[in-house]
Motif scaffolding. Structure first.
Motif, PDB file in Angstrom:
ATOM      1  N   THR A  45       0.836  -1.220   0.000  1.00 43.27           N
ATOM      2  CA  THR A  45       0.000   0.000   0.000  1.00 43.27           C
ATOM      3  C   THR A  45       0.865   1.262   0.000  1.00 43.27           C
ATOM      4  O   THR A  45       0.516   2.241  -0.657  1.00 43.27           O
ATOM      5  CB  THR A  45      -0.978   0.025   1.200  1.00 43.27           C
ATOM      6  OG1 THR A  45      -0.245  -0.164   2.405  1.00 43.27           O
ATOM      7  CG2 THR A  45      -2.047  -1.028   1.082  1.00 43.27           C
ATOM      8  N   ARG A  49       0.588   4.070  -2.872  1.00 45.86           N
ATOM      9  CA  ARG A  49       0.267   5.433  -2.416  1.00 45.86           C
ATOM     10  C   ARG A  49       1.241   6.455  -3.008  1.00 45.86           C
ATOM     11  O   ARG A  49       0.841   7.502  -3.508  1.00 45.86           O
ATOM     12  CB  ARG A  49       0.361   5.516  -0.895  1.00 45.86           C
ATOM     13  CG  ARG A  49      -0.931   5.201  -0.168  1.00 45.86           C
ATOM     14  CD  ARG A  49      -0.925   5.784   1.220  1.00 45.86           C
ATOM     15  NE  ARG A  49       0.202   5.417   2.041  1.00 45.86           N
ATOM     16  CZ  ARG A  49       0.257   4.354   2.837  1.00 45.86           C
ATOM     17  NH1 ARG A  49      -0.774   3.539   2.904  1.00 45.86           N
ATOM     18  NH2 ARG A  49       1.321   4.099   3.567  1.00 45.86           N
ATOM     19  N   HIS A 166      -8.050  -7.536  -1.952  1.00 48.63           N
ATOM     20  CA  HIS A 166      -7.898  -6.152  -2.404  1.00 48.63           C
ATOM     21  C   HIS A 166      -8.635  -6.049  -3.720  1.00 48.63           C
ATOM     22  O   HIS A 166      -8.692  -7.012  -4.483  1.00 48.63           O
ATOM     23  CB  HIS A 166      -6.402  -5.846  -2.582  1.00 48.63           C
ATOM     24  CG  HIS A 166      -6.067  -4.401  -2.822  1.00 48.63           C
ATOM     25  ND1 HIS A 166      -6.136  -3.819  -4.064  1.00 48.63           N
ATOM     26  CD2 HIS A 166      -5.650  -3.422  -1.973  1.00 48.63           C
ATOM     27  CE1 HIS A 166      -5.762  -2.540  -3.974  1.00 48.63           C
ATOM     28  NE2 HIS A 166      -5.470  -2.269  -2.717  1.00 48.63           N
ATOM     29  N   SER A 331      -9.696   1.541  -5.906  1.00 54.81           N
ATOM     30  CA  SER A 331      -9.034   1.038  -4.693  1.00 54.81           C
ATOM     31  C   SER A 331      -8.141   2.068  -3.998  1.00 54.81           C
ATOM     32  O   SER A 331      -7.428   1.723  -3.064  1.00 54.81           O
ATOM     33  CB  SER A 331      -8.258  -0.262  -4.935  1.00 54.81           C
ATOM     34  OG  SER A 331      -7.068  -0.028  -5.631  1.00 54.81           O
ATOM     35  N   ASN A 335      -5.941   1.918  -0.159  1.00 54.96           N
ATOM     36  CA  ASN A 335      -4.503   2.120   0.011  1.00 54.96           C
ATOM     37  C   ASN A 335      -4.146   3.221   1.004  1.00 54.96           C
ATOM     38  O   ASN A 335      -3.013   3.294   1.454  1.00 54.96           O
ATOM     39  CB  ASN A 335      -3.869   2.413  -1.354  1.00 54.96           C
ATOM     40  CG  ASN A 335      -4.087   1.277  -2.326  1.00 54.96           C
ATOM     41  OD1 ASN A 335      -4.146   0.111  -1.915  1.00 54.96           O
ATOM     42  ND2 ASN A 335      -4.239   1.583  -3.595  1.00 54.96           N
ATOM     43  N   GLU A 341      -4.981  -1.063   6.104  1.00 53.85           N
ATOM     44  CA  GLU A 341      -3.542  -1.366   6.049  1.00 53.85           C
ATOM     45  C   GLU A 341      -3.132  -2.335   7.157  1.00 53.85           C
ATOM     46  O   GLU A 341      -2.170  -3.077   7.030  1.00 53.85           O
ATOM     47  CB  GLU A 341      -2.723  -0.076   6.142  1.00 53.85           C
ATOM     48  CG  GLU A 341      -1.235  -0.317   5.920  1.00 53.85           C
ATOM     49  CD  GLU A 341      -0.433   0.969   5.841  1.00 53.85           C
ATOM     50  OE1 GLU A 341      -1.029   2.047   5.659  1.00 53.85           O
ATOM     51  OE2 GLU A 341       0.796   0.888   5.978  1.00 53.85           O
TER      52      GLU A 341
END
Ligand code: SF4
Length: 483
Positions: A45, A49, A166, A331, A335, A341
């Motif tokens: 993630t 990001r 995910h 999504s 993230n 997370e």
């Protein structure tokens, strides 16, 4: 067309894979103990990001694009009946056949009968959340049909007898050593000397899938966008495997949630800028496939579009909650979510995990069937900031919590508030209650919480120790009169 659109909004009879086996808090607690899972999630993630932030930062009109995406989706939902009929007419005119499915059971029955009518016992699949949602692979297996996932991450999930965790990277909870083990165990044609080098793993998957692509006569897909104006369907993917499924088989069956319709071809331009940047952190995605009905001598010669409700009209009936139907499944909200997370996607118990799952799944199933999900958030607002179509997820979470309380009838909180109102509406009753509160003083001094049924409230909050004198007593002592 069936009477589908004229029907009252309803929760579906067969919801497929939208409901967890246990509430979020219990599943999340177990996930938090999995150090490997947390390491995998943290690494994946944070990488996505950073990529997303870099490409979003390049666009000076990002906020205008977000506003445009939001406006297009709001219009599509407001006029959904009109746009779906327009889509049906356009697809039919170009040689496609449109089917309407009220729930997972109906959609699965339609697809299974179409595959059987095509004389196939195997199908190849493009990554599709809608087909995961309805549990299509299990339904096909029950009908004697083997479904092969061709997206690399979905293939890992399928071979691992696992569940996606995910929206974009369904196998995000697996690292490459685990993937190597799965391939060695499940692929009969794999090189026993396979390493966990990503290129070697991708090559092994490619060889495994190639034969399926060449032999399958039916392909099954989902869809990212469907243009009502032209009847064009659009799938975005990164590997090219989706395009093989969309072009090589003689029959193509597409399962589409009804909220995927957009009004015009021009609208697609907005989402083509929003989606890749928000999902994979790319300026444009590697493979964008579009098709309109059937073209003689080019691609599948039979095309079926299955329009899926499965709780969407029920969500549409909620003027606030319907905003969840604007989602383009990028999504980005997963993230950036501190809860996702740490827990990963499985804890949500639904094919739609993370913040969007917490507001979408309970609406698709009916809130009581996914009651813990609207509470699976710290309401920090990071999801709202990241969402390319500006879905106000924190507000939706609060709204769904309120709906849950209302639909549950008398809650502890409601009863407590009613009791407090009764006590505080009489000075005598209020005075007695304050004096009675002193009983709690010794307990409070030891740092204890409130007794049941209020114990859960003070498990993570301080309950102030009542003072030795009430305010009225202090006033009387100081001023010699009762206030
Ligand atoms: S809610 Fe917004 S950020 Fe989350 S998946 Fe949907 S479109 Fe993306």
């Amino acid at each position: 067309m069936t009477a589908f659109l004229g029907m009252p909004a309803h929760a579906p009879r067969g919801v497929g894979h939208l409901r967890g086996e246990e509430p979020f808090p219990a599943a999340a607690r177990r996930a938090l103990n999995d150090a490997q899972l947390r390491r995998n999630l943290g690494k994946a993630t944070s990488t996505i990001r950073a990529k997303r932030a870099a490409v979003v930062g390049e666009l000076p009109d990002w906020e205008e694009l977000r506003a445009a995406g939001r406006a297009i989706k709001a219009d599509a939902m407001r006029n959904l009946d009109r746009y779906l009929l327009q889509l049906e007419a356009a697809v039919t005119e170009r040689g496609g056949i449109v089917h309407w499915a009220r729930d997972a059971n109906e959609a699965n029955a339609i697809v299974t009968s179409l595959v059987q009518a095509a004389g196939a016992t195997e199908v190849v699949k493009v990554k599709s959340l809608a087909t995961d949602e309805i549990g299509l692979n299990d339904a096909l297996a029950a009908g004697g049909i083997a479904a092969y996932e061709t997206d690399l991450a979905e293939l890992i999930v399928q071979l691992g007898h696992d569940r996606p965790s995910h929206i974009l990277v369904p196998a995000i909870h697996r690292n490459r050593a685990e993937i190597r083990e799965i391939f060695l165990r499940e692929m009969s044609d794999v090189d026993p000397g396979l390493t966990d080098d990503p290129a070697a793993l991708a090559e092994a998957a490619r060889r495994h899938l190639r034969r399926k692509f060449l032999s399958a006569t039916v392909g099954i897909s989902g869809v990212n966008f469907a243009v009502a104006e032209t009847g064009t369907l659009c799938v975005l993917e990164s590997e090219g495997n989706g395009r093989m499924c969309l072009t090589l088989p003689q029959t193509l069956i597409t399962v589409m949630g009804i909220e995927k319709v957009i009004p015009t071809w021009a609208d697609l331009g907005v989402f083509m800028q929003l989606l890749p940047r928000s999902s994979t952190g790319e300026r444009m995605n590697p493979y964008t496939s579009m098709w309109t009905g059937v073209t003689a001598g080019d691609g599948p010669q039979a095309f079926h579009l299955v329009l899926l409700d499965n709780g969407r009209t029920a969500a549409l009936a909620d003027p606030v909650g319907r905003e969840a139907l604007h989602c383009i499944r990028c999504s980005a909200c997963l993230n950036v979510c501190p809860v996702y997370e740490r827990t990963g996607g499985h804890a949500y118990g639904s094919v739609y995990p993370g913040p969007i799952g917490a507001v979408l799944s309970p609406q698709l199933t009916g809130i009581q069937d996914n009651a813990s999900l609207p509470y699976a958030s710290s309401l920090c607002g990071a999801c709202y900031d990241a969402c390319p179509v500006k879905i106000n997820i924190p507000s939706l979470l609060v709204h769904l919590r309120a709906r849950h309380v209302e639909e549950s009838g008398a809650s502890v909180e409601a009863l407590t508030m009613a009791a407090a109102s009764w006590v505080m509406s009489s000075p005598r009753r209020f005075g007695r209650a304050q004096r009675a509160g002193r009983i709690y003083r010794p307990l409070g001094r030891r740092g204890g919480g409130l007794p049941p049924p209020l114990a859960a409230w003070t498990r993570s909050r301080d309950a102030p120790v009542p003072p030795a004198r009430t305010f009225r007593e202090w006033w009387r002592d100081e001023h010699g009169e009762t206030p």
